[in-house]
Motif scaffolding. Structure first.
Motif: not given
Length: 57
Positions: A44, A34-35, A41-42, A37-39
């Motif tokens: 992107y 999840a971390g 997304f940020i 994916v979050l990084i």
């Protein structure tokens, strides 16, 4: 530097270490994923903003 003392410390730590249960491992993997994916997304979002803003002006 006391090599005998250092080796004793390392041995003590290795004796205390144990392999995680499947539940603990899967929870850690889920949080780490999840971390990541979050990084991503940020990154992107920042990339999209940086590419969009120059075209507006």
């Amino acid at each position: 530097m006391d090599i005998k003392y250092d080796l004793g410390s390392y041995t003590r730590v290795l004796k205390l270490a144990s392999t995680p249960s499947w539940e603990e491992f899967s929870r850690i993997a889920l949080i780490a994923g999840a971390g990541i994916v979050l990084i991503g997304f940020i990154g992107y979002v920042i990339f999209t903003i940086m590419n969009t803003l120059p075209g507006l002006f």
